[in-house]
Design an enzyme around this catalytic site. Structure first.
Site, PDB file in Angstrom:
ATOM      1  N   PRO A   1       0.812  -1.231   0.093  1.00 46.95           N
ATOM      2  CA  PRO A   1      -0.192  -0.031   0.069  1.00 46.95           C
ATOM      3  C   PRO A   1       0.983   1.048   0.032  1.00 46.95           C
ATOM      4  CG  PRO A   1      -0.257  -1.357   1.825  1.00 46.95           C
ATOM      5  CD  PRO A   1       0.470  -2.029   1.230  1.00 46.95           C
TER       6      PRO A   1
ATOM      7  N   GLU B   1       2.881  -7.971   8.628  1.00 44.82           N
ATOM      8  CA  GLU B   1       3.278  -6.325   8.814  1.00 44.82           C
ATOM      9  C   GLU B   1       3.910  -5.882   7.629  1.00 44.82           C
ATOM     10  OE1 GLU B   1       1.249  -4.277  10.572  1.00 44.82           O
ATOM     11  OE2 GLU B   1       0.201  -6.106  10.655  1.00 44.82           O
TER      12      GLU B   1
ATOM     13  N   ARG C   1      -3.246  -8.623 -20.620  1.00 43.47           N
ATOM     14  CA  ARG C   1      -4.081  -8.018 -21.613  1.00 43.47           C
ATOM     15  C   ARG C   1      -3.574  -7.253 -22.647  1.00 43.47           C
ATOM     16  NH1 ARG C   1      -9.533  -7.851 -20.650  1.00 43.47           N
ATOM     17  NH2 ARG C   1      -9.865  -5.758 -21.749  1.00 43.47           N
TER      18      ARG C   1
ATOM     19  N   ASP D   1     -11.350   0.259 -24.518  1.00 45.31           N
ATOM     20  CA  ASP D   1     -11.757  -0.075 -22.979  1.00 45.31           C
ATOM     21  C   ASP D   1     -11.746   1.325 -22.135  1.00 45.31           C
ATOM     22  OD1 ASP D   1     -11.648  -2.648 -23.288  1.00 45.31           O
ATOM     23  OD2 ASP D   1      -9.739  -2.931 -22.611  1.00 45.31           O
TER      24      ASP D   1
HETATM   25  N1  ADE Z   1      -0.813  -5.348   0.061  1.00 40.84           N
HETATM   26  C1  ADE Z   1      -1.633  -4.960   0.919  1.00 40.84           C
HETATM   27  N2  ADE Z   1      -2.372  -3.825   0.470  1.00 40.84           N
HETATM   28  C2  ADE Z   1      -2.046  -3.525  -0.772  1.00 40.84           C
HETATM   29  C3  ADE Z   1      -2.234  -2.632  -1.883  1.00 40.84           C
HETATM   30  N3  ADE Z   1      -3.250  -1.862  -1.610  1.00 40.84           N
HETATM   31  N4  ADE Z   1      -1.864  -2.650  -3.001  1.00 40.84           N
HETATM   32  C4  ADE Z   1      -0.616  -3.566  -3.300  1.00 40.84           C
HETATM   33  N5  ADE Z   1      -0.382  -4.466  -2.552  1.00 40.84           N
HETATM   34  C5  ADE Z   1      -0.868  -4.563  -1.259  1.00 40.84           C
END
Ligand code: ADE
Length: 246
Positions: free
Chosen positions: A88, A115, A153, A168
């Site tokens: 994230p 984590e 794709r 698309d």
């Molecule tokens: N691992 C955990 N959350 C994630 C996300 N939002 N994007 C990519 N990998 C992740």
């Protein structure tokens, strides 16, 4: 194009890789996906892949040893190869990143769990960190599937014709127009007349207007970056003057 996925849960990928467009692309040899089980590179009697964080705190961290051995075990093409860590904290993924990645020969996708991973793995092995959205998944596997699907794709030949992804959503920065198929009347609702007219120019114009309208209503942020022609700009000016909800 080849994808190598490093994961603690290789089983998650089996039906995904057998289904639909991607399954066919793999069958034809246009896309190759190899899975590496990080646990196969763990040592010790328990084959542990995680440990407690230095400095204390909640949660477990992926140990660097198994990950670095797993990464070294992957055969790499000499050029056009990148190691991507799914997190994230990474760069936000979108269609333009998908196009950039599709120009590579090989992508090595590292799926984190727990984590996070030991920072030294990111420093020494990772070229790019990618997030698929501002939310937290339990691991990088779903994000890796998103990347394999969206990039796969775009590999030439995968969608049959060069035109197939031109329409698309996002390819020109706009959302797609609505689609209809038979029956002509469904639960009392008719297919828009213009789509039955056989007039290709009228249909093209209607679809473009719908596409602009949808983008204007749902994702006005996209309009700033969209590739718009003169006709689009005129249609958009009309939409702004008479907003669809008025
Ligand atoms: N691992 C955990 N959350 C994630 C996300 N939002 N994007 C990519 N990998 C992740």
């Amino acid at each position: 194009m080849r994808f190598d996925i490093l994961t603690l849960f290789p089983d998650l990928f089996s039906s995904f890789l057998r289904s639909g467009v991607l399954g066919r692309a793999i069958g034809k040899g246009l896309v190759e996906v190899r899975l590496t089980d990080i646990r196969d590179h763990a040592g010790g009697p328990h084959r542990a892949t995680d440990d407690r964080p230095y400095g204390g705190g909640d949660g477990m961290i992926m140990k660097p040893g198994p990950l670095s051995r797993a990464l070294k075990s992957v055969e790499r093409s000499e050029e056009g190869c990148k190691v991507v860590f799914l997190t994230p904290q990474g760069e936000l993924y979108d269609q333009s990143v998908a196009w950039e990645l599709s120009r590579l020969k090989q992508l090595i996708l590292v799926c984190g769990r727990y984590e996070g991973v030991d920072e030294r793995i990111r420093e020494s092995y990772v070229d790019l960190e990618i997030s698929i959205g501002d939310y937290v998944l339990s691991g990088g596997e779903l994000a890796a599937m998103v990347i394999v699907d969206t990039v796969g794709r775009l590999v030439p030949g995968v969608l049959g014709g060069e035109l197939s992804n031109r329409n698309d959503s996002f390819e020109d920065g706009l959302l797609e127009h609505p689609h209809y198929t038979r029956p002509r009347v469904f639960e009392g609702k008719e297919v828009p007349e213009v789509l039955l007219s056989g007039n290709h120019e009228k249909i093209r114009h209607w679809r473009r207007l719908q596409s602009l309208k949808r983008t204007f209503e749902r994702r006005p942020d996209l309009l700033k970056k969209a590739r718009l022609g003169e006709e689009d700009k005129a249609l958009l000016a009309g939409l702004k003057e008479h907003p669809p909800h008025d």
